[in-house]
Scaffold this motif. Sequence first.
Motif, PDB file in Angstrom:
ATOM      1  N   GLN A 216      33.385  17.301 112.355  1.00  0.00           N
ATOM      2  CA  GLN A 216      33.456  17.376 113.814  1.00  0.00           C
ATOM      3  C   GLN A 216      34.905  17.375 114.290  1.00  0.00           C
ATOM      4  OE1 GLN A 216      30.952  14.343 115.594  1.00  0.00           O
ATOM      5  NE2 GLN A 216      29.293  14.742 114.133  1.00  0.00           N
ATOM      6  N   GLU A 217      35.753  16.616 113.604  1.00  0.00           N
ATOM      7  CA  GLU A 217      37.172  16.573 113.977  1.00  0.00           C
ATOM      8  C   GLU A 217      37.803  17.956 113.855  1.00  0.00           C
ATOM      9  OE1 GLU A 217      41.336  14.410 112.485  1.00  0.00           O
ATOM     10  OE2 GLU A 217      39.386  13.782 111.664  1.00  0.00           O
ATOM     11  N   ASP A 220      36.324  20.461 116.446  1.00  0.00           N
ATOM     12  CA  ASP A 220      36.815  20.234 117.811  1.00  0.00           C
ATOM     13  C   ASP A 220      38.126  20.969 118.065  1.00  0.00           C
ATOM     14  OD1 ASP A 220      34.639  18.673 118.345  1.00  0.00           O
ATOM     15  OD2 ASP A 220      35.678  16.750 118.155  1.00  0.00           O
ATOM     16  N   ALA A 223      37.285  24.272 119.548  1.00  0.00           N
ATOM     17  CA  ALA A 223      36.249  24.206 120.580  1.00  0.00           C
ATOM     18  C   ALA A 223      36.313  25.380 121.560  1.00  0.00           C
ATOM     19  CB  ALA A 223      36.354  22.876 121.335  1.00  0.00           C
ATOM     20  N   ARG A 229      31.590  20.910 121.254  1.00  0.00           N
ATOM     21  CA  ARG A 229      32.287  19.900 120.489  1.00  0.00           C
ATOM     22  C   ARG A 229      31.268  19.077 119.718  1.00  0.00           C
ATOM     23  NH1 ARG A 229      37.544  19.353 122.452  1.00  0.00           N
ATOM     24  NH2 ARG A 229      37.756  17.338 121.437  1.00  0.00           N
ATOM     25  N   GLY A 230      31.773  18.246 118.821  1.00  0.00           N
ATOM     26  CA  GLY A 230      30.886  17.375 118.069  1.00  0.00           C
ATOM     27  C   GLY A 230      30.008  18.136 117.085  1.00  0.00           C
ATOM     28  N   GLY A 233      29.335  21.766 117.867  1.00  0.00           N
ATOM     29  CA  GLY A 233      30.483  22.616 117.541  1.00  0.00           C
ATOM     30  C   GLY A 233      30.538  22.953 116.066  1.00  0.00           C
TER      31      GLY A 233
END
Length: 249
Positions: A216-217, A220, A223, A229-230, A233
């Motif tokens: 997720q990082e 993002d 994005a 996001r998250g 995403g």
Amino acid sequence: MSDTEQGRREAATAARTQAPMALLDTVREVHTPEGVALQLPAAGPVPRAVAWLIDLGIRGALLLAAAIVLGLLGRVGSGVYMVTLFVIFWGYPVLFEALAGGRTPGKRALSLRVVSADGAPIGWMASFVRNLMRTVDMLPMGYGAGLVACLADPWSRRLGDMVAGTLVIHAPRDRTLPTALELQPQAPAVPLQAHEQIAVIAFAERAGTLTPGRQQELADVVAPVTGARGEVGVLRLLGIANWLLGRRA
């Protein structure tokens, strides 16, 4: 130095870093119809020779077992053995290459794979042609012609590979996209440059080795491309990678 030239040099450096190190190995870059640059790390003559010796040992063991069994059948067994000899000698590599993703047991042990020159899976006809050409590569003895061709060709192709339009590459067995394969391909919302496409595909290749938080990082960061996001995403980014690899619903 222009940004374009700098980017090309960085991409070339990354390709050399990722490619397995073997004698006379190099990287062939091909482009898919979608504009994705694929790095094909060509295998040199040394790992190919080791793989061939492994396959030779397996074929020898199969022929020995067949000789022992068929030897009990007398003249009939001799006739069947000649047919078996032909099938194992010619059919063994063709069947494995066409049905097992371009890998004979020897190539699988060395993490090698036969593919078409454009990176696509090898077909029946190409496999038949490249193996039929072994009769020429073996001349005058000990694969002399094939070795000379491998040393002279920038991608270590023997004559059979040149005629059939194939290439033997390093293909580690753990380089798969199990997560992306299960997702619906999704076109990117905005056009992506070549280096951006490579980055997206690289993320999909590594996704299975990353923790959900790390996935997720990284997702993002892009994005604006995925519009999410998250976890959503991440799923959209994998879908875009699926689309860039040419898969369609």
